[in-house]
Structure formats: structure tokens, C-alpha cells
Design an enzyme around this catalytic site. Structure first.
Site, PDB file in Angstrom:
ATOM      1  N   HIS A  52       0.856  -1.185   0.000  1.00 45.95           N
ATOM      2  CA  HIS A  52       0.000   0.000   0.000  1.00 45.95           C
ATOM      3  C   HIS A  52       0.894   1.237   0.000  1.00 45.95           C
ATOM      4  O   HIS A  52       2.053   1.189   0.441  1.00 45.95           O
ATOM      5  CB  HIS A  52      -0.892   0.023   1.240  1.00 45.95           C
ATOM      6  CG  HIS A  52      -1.989  -0.983   1.215  1.00 45.95           C
ATOM      7  ND1 HIS A  52      -3.143  -0.821   1.945  1.00 45.95           N
ATOM      8  CD2 HIS A  52      -2.118  -2.156   0.554  1.00 45.95           C
ATOM      9  CE1 HIS A  52      -3.943  -1.855   1.737  1.00 45.95           C
ATOM     10  NE2 HIS A  52      -3.336  -2.682   0.908  1.00 45.95           N
ATOM     11  N   GLU A  54       0.962   3.857   1.898  1.00 49.85           N
ATOM     12  CA  GLU A  54       1.470   4.223   3.229  1.00 49.85           C
ATOM     13  C   GLU A  54       2.640   3.338   3.641  1.00 49.85           C
ATOM     14  O   GLU A  54       3.635   3.824   4.189  1.00 49.85           O
ATOM     15  CB  GLU A  54       0.370   4.098   4.289  1.00 49.85           C
ATOM     16  CG  GLU A  54      -0.831   4.969   4.041  1.00 49.85           C
ATOM     17  CD  GLU A  54      -1.968   4.256   3.323  1.00 49.85           C
ATOM     18  OE1 GLU A  54      -3.132   4.525   3.678  1.00 49.85           O
ATOM     19  OE2 GLU A  54      -1.709   3.451   2.409  1.00 49.85           O
ATOM     20  N   CYS A  82      -6.349   1.891   5.682  1.00 57.09           N
ATOM     21  CA  CYS A  82      -6.998   0.623   6.015  1.00 57.09           C
ATOM     22  C   CYS A  82      -6.472   0.146   7.379  1.00 57.09           C
ATOM     23  O   CYS A  82      -5.589   0.770   7.965  1.00 57.09           O
ATOM     24  CB  CYS A  82      -6.683  -0.400   4.925  1.00 57.09           C
ATOM     25  SG  CYS A  82      -4.956  -0.976   4.964  1.00 57.09           S
ATOM     26  N   CYS A  85      -2.581  -0.343   7.411  1.00 55.10           N
ATOM     27  CA  CYS A  85      -1.830   0.909   7.372  1.00 55.10           C
ATOM     28  C   CYS A  85      -2.028   1.721   8.647  1.00 55.10           C
ATOM     29  O   CYS A  85      -1.082   2.348   9.134  1.00 55.10           O
ATOM     30  CB  CYS A  85      -2.221   1.712   6.135  1.00 55.10           C
ATOM     31  SG  CYS A  85      -1.714   0.874   4.606  1.00 55.10           S
TER      32      CYS A  85
END
Length: 149
Positions: A52, A54, A82, A85
Site C-alpha cells: 500500500h 502508506e 486501512c 496501514c
């Protein structure tokens, strides 16, 4: 305003991700007013569920600072984090989180759940909905294009 400047860079990264066929999410990490790390969604490219935006940015910041502790760092991301993260943000001790669009399906800072409300050893300052319209537009355009294809 510096917040907008950093969000605009995250938006540029989200657009880059979209051009690569990735869900368009971009992230930057700032320390002392300077961008020290960037990330964009790379799950398809890397075939890795952990890639992801992040996480990519947090990994880069840790390498740059030679520390897993990101005290004094600010994370700017185009989509509400999410659960994975959000956990990484808490565990890396990021001081401030700024995000664009809310995520009603997986957002774990406000929308579905707020993991930062639990009694973990760290809680970042949180600002949501920053440049929200631009962030939502990139996501909508990406998914509309996918549906047409």
C-alpha cells in the site's frame, strides 16, 4: 499552506499509480517541513498485499532515517488508511496523519472503525477530508475506466 502542498504531491503520486493500473493512492512523509519519503500503491506491480502507498512510504522513511521510529514525521495520504496501514502508522509513531478521501469500506481511522481510539501506546494527530474532492475524483475516474474496460 504547506498541508495543501504535501497533499498535492500525494495526489500526483496517486495519479502515477493510476497510470500504472494500480488503485490510485499516494502518500508522502514529511519531517521538519521537507518530504523525506514517498509511496504509491504498488500491489499489482509487486504482487504483494503489503504494498500500500502508506507502507511503501513508511518503509522508505525508516530507511532514510535509519530508524523504525518516525517521531516528528507527518504522513499525507490520498485515502483514509486501512487497518493494516493504520496499525503501521501507530507502530511507527508517526506524529500527524493527514488524509484526503474517506473510505467507507475499509477506512480504519474514522469510517469503519477508528483504531487510533484504542489504548495503544501512540496516537497521531488526525486530519481527514483534506483535498477530498480531488482525491475522490481520481478514485472515481480510475474505477469508472475499469468498469468500461
Amino acid at each position: 499552506m504547506k498541508i495543501k502542498k504535501f497533499m498535492l504531491r500525494a495526489i500526483e503520486l496517486a495519479r502515477e499509480a493510476a497510470e500504472m493500473g494500480e488503485v490510485p493512492v499516494g502518500a508522502v512523509i514529511v519531517k521538519d517541513g521537507e518530504i523525506i519519503a514517498e509511496g504509491k500503491n504498488m500491489r499489482e506491480e509487486k504482487q504483494n498485499a503489503l504494498s500500500h502507498a502508506e507502507i511503501e512510504a513508511i518503509n522508505a522513511a525508516c530507511k532514510k532515517l535509519k530508524s523504525w521510529r518516525l517521531d516528528g514525521c507527518e504522513l499525507y495520504v490520498t485515502l483514509e488508511p486501512c487497518p493494516m496501514c493504520a496499525g503501521a502508522i501507530i507502530n511507527s509513531r508517526i506524529t500527524k496523519l493527514v488524509f484526503g478521501a474517506y473510505d467507507p469500506k475499509a477506512g480504519s481511522i474514522d469510517s469503519v472503525i477508528n483504531l487510533c481510539n484504542y489504548p495503544y501506546n501512540h496516537k497521531p494527530e488526525i486530519y481527514g477530508g483534506i483535498c477530498e474532492d480531488e482525491c475522490l475524483e481520481i478514485l472515481r475516474d480510475f474505477f469508472n475506466r475499469l468498469r468500461k474496460e
